[in-house]
Design a protein around this motif. Structure first.
Motif, PDB file in Angstrom:
ATOM      1  N   UNK A 118       0.853  -1.182   0.000  1.00  0.00           N
ATOM      2  CA  UNK A 118       0.000   0.000   0.000  1.00  0.00           C
ATOM      3  C   UNK A 118       0.897   1.244   0.000  1.00  0.00           C
ATOM      4  N   UNK A 119       1.026   1.852  -1.144  1.00  0.00           N
ATOM      5  CA  UNK A 119       1.892   3.044  -1.274  1.00  0.00           C
ATOM      6  C   UNK A 119       3.289   2.748  -0.760  1.00  0.00           C
ATOM      7  N   UNK A 120       3.824   1.601  -1.157  1.00  0.00           N
ATOM      8  CA  UNK A 120       5.091   1.137  -0.617  1.00  0.00           C
ATOM      9  C   UNK A 120       6.318   1.817  -1.213  1.00  0.00           C
ATOM     10  N   UNK A 121       7.373   1.864  -0.405  1.00  0.00           N
ATOM     11  CA  UNK A 121       8.680   2.328  -0.869  1.00  0.00           C
ATOM     12  C   UNK A 121       9.391   1.093  -1.423  1.00  0.00           C
ATOM     13  N   UNK A 122       9.288   0.882  -2.720  1.00  0.00           N
ATOM     14  CA  UNK A 122       9.722  -0.378  -3.315  1.00  0.00           C
ATOM     15  C   UNK A 122      11.047  -0.298  -4.048  1.00  0.00           C
ATOM     16  N   UNK A 123      11.558   0.890  -4.241  1.00  0.00           N
ATOM     17  CA  UNK A 123      12.856   1.069  -4.891  1.00  0.00           C
ATOM     18  C   UNK A 123      13.697   1.961  -3.987  1.00  0.00           C
ATOM     19  N   UNK A 124      14.584   1.357  -3.204  1.00  0.00           N
ATOM     20  CA  UNK A 124      15.349   2.124  -2.224  1.00  0.00           C
ATOM     21  C   UNK A 124      16.328   3.084  -2.898  1.00  0.00           C
ATOM     22  N   UNK A 137      17.544   4.224   7.676  1.00  0.00           N
ATOM     23  CA  UNK A 137      17.276   2.793   7.826  1.00  0.00           C
ATOM     24  C   UNK A 137      18.532   1.973   7.583  1.00  0.00           C
ATOM     25  N   UNK A 138      19.251   2.300   6.517  1.00  0.00           N
ATOM     26  CA  UNK A 138      20.400   1.493   6.102  1.00  0.00           C
ATOM     27  C   UNK A 138      21.704   1.922   6.780  1.00  0.00           C
ATOM     28  N   UNK A 139      21.682   3.066   7.452  1.00  0.00           N
ATOM     29  CA  UNK A 139      22.876   3.503   8.161  1.00  0.00           C
ATOM     30  C   UNK A 139      23.947   4.087   7.276  1.00  0.00           C
ATOM     31  N   UNK A 140      23.556   4.626   6.129  1.00  0.00           N
ATOM     32  CA  UNK A 140      24.549   5.243   5.258  1.00  0.00           C
ATOM     33  C   UNK A 140      24.096   5.306   3.819  1.00  0.00           C
ATOM     34  N   UNK A 141      24.992   5.750   2.974  1.00  0.00           N
ATOM     35  CA  UNK A 141      24.706   5.900   1.549  1.00  0.00           C
ATOM     36  C   UNK A 141      24.581   4.535   0.880  1.00  0.00           C
ATOM     37  N   UNK A 142      24.163   4.552  -0.369  1.00  0.00           N
ATOM     38  CA  UNK A 142      23.952   3.309  -1.119  1.00  0.00           C
ATOM     39  C   UNK A 142      25.265   2.538  -1.238  1.00  0.00           C
ATOM     40  N   UNK A 143      25.219   1.271  -0.863  1.00  0.00           N
ATOM     41  CA  UNK A 143      26.369   0.380  -0.986  1.00  0.00           C
ATOM     42  C   UNK A 143      25.856  -1.039  -1.221  1.00  0.00           C
ATOM     43  N   UNK A 144      26.718  -2.019  -1.075  1.00  0.00           N
ATOM     44  CA  UNK A 144      26.352  -3.395  -1.398  1.00  0.00           C
ATOM     45  C   UNK A 144      25.222  -3.943  -0.527  1.00  0.00           C
ATOM     46  N   UNK A 145      25.040  -3.402   0.674  1.00  0.00           N
ATOM     47  CA  UNK A 145      23.968  -3.905   1.549  1.00  0.00           C
ATOM     48  C   UNK A 145      22.589  -3.653   0.962  1.00  0.00           C
ATOM     49  N   UNK A 146      22.474  -2.605   0.171  1.00  0.00           N
ATOM     50  CA  UNK A 146      21.172  -2.269  -0.404  1.00  0.00           C
ATOM     51  C   UNK A 146      20.643  -3.397  -1.284  1.00  0.00           C
TER      52      UNK A 146
END
Length: 274
Positions: A168-174, A190-199
């Protein structure tokens, strides 16, 4: 009164469950809600409500709030009430959020553990388990449906498999959410930083194609999570050969969790088809 305030009051008006001395379930006859714990943290709990008759299946409710601690499972209680009235078993999940021990990977660990806890609850049939989530909860609902596509982390080997997901109105592309700075840096928090391999382990778009249906319901005038989050996910999922559909409804970001709205009525119909 605006919809945000109205939904908050509806959530507050539904009685919370009480836990027994062992902290696992509540069995008061006048209160059909059972509190289920799945870990030692106060946030590691869920509210389970069973319908009076036979159950159509389990709907796992994952509330939104950009994964932040100031929002809790109270947002899901009005939906749980409606789902139970429609014959579903409602499992309204709380989880650690940013500000109370959540974030990467704790939030993901909690959602996975909460769902797998269903396998150990007496009288629960896990043949049909559908995740239903709003906003950040939509992200978690679709992510949970794809746990089995992962390799390595403990939650990659689920004890309970999701049979369908409704966002429902989801955040589907981080990645896109990060570029758009949705929620004033909510994804980065949420992820604790900028985009990296954890994403790659956290983003539903990297799980495609899923082997279960995904249904996205999104308000056409949503100015908090843009419609493109759902539309782009569905387009990519279909290109990958997955079963995904978008239902665009009139209204804003919160209309989809208003149990009196046409958007919620549509969602109940979608659930019935799954």
């Amino acid at each position: 009164m605006d919809r945000r305030r109205a939904i908050s009051l509806m959530a507050a008006g539904v009685l919370a469950a009480c836990s027994t001395s062992d902290g696992r379930t509540s069995t008061r006859k006048e209160d059909p809600v059972e509190t289920i714990t799945y870990g030692p943290d106060p946030a590691q709990r869920a509210e389970l409500t069973r319908p009076a008759g036979g159950s159509r299946g389990v709907v796992v409710i994952l509330h939104g709030g950009f994964w932040r601690a100031q929002y809790d499972l109270g947002l899901g209680r009005p939906l749980a009430t409606s789902l139970v009235a429609a014959g579903w078993t409602a499992y309204n999940v709380e989880y650690r959020r940013v500000g109370n021990g959540g974030g990467w990977p704790a939030t993901f660990d909690d959602v996975s553990a909460a769902i797998d806890r269903l396998a150990t609850i007496e009288g629960i049939d896990t043949t049909k388990v559908i995740t239903l989530g709003h906003s950040a909860g939509g992200h978690l609902a679709v992510w949970a449906a794809g746990r089995g596509t992962q390799s390595g982390p403990a939650w990659a080997h689920p004890a309970v498999r999701i049979t369908a997901a409704v966002s429902q109105a989801g955040v589907l592309d981080l990645g896109a959410a990060t570029r758009l700075d949705l929620g004033d840096g909510a994804v980065q928090a949420l992820m604790g930083g900028a985009v990296d391999d954890r994403y790659a382990l956290a983003d539903p778009t990297t799980q495609l194609p899923l082997s279960v249906p995904v249904r996205c319901v999104h308000g056409s005038s949503d100015d908090i999570v843009p419609l493109s989050q759902s539309a782009d996910y569905v387009e990519r999922a279909r290109r990958a050969g997955a079963d995904a559909e978008l239902t665009e409804v009139d209204g804003d970001h919160l209309v989809v969790i208003d149990p009196d709205s046409a958007a919620w009525a549509r969602t109940l119909t979608i659930l019935a088809t799954l």
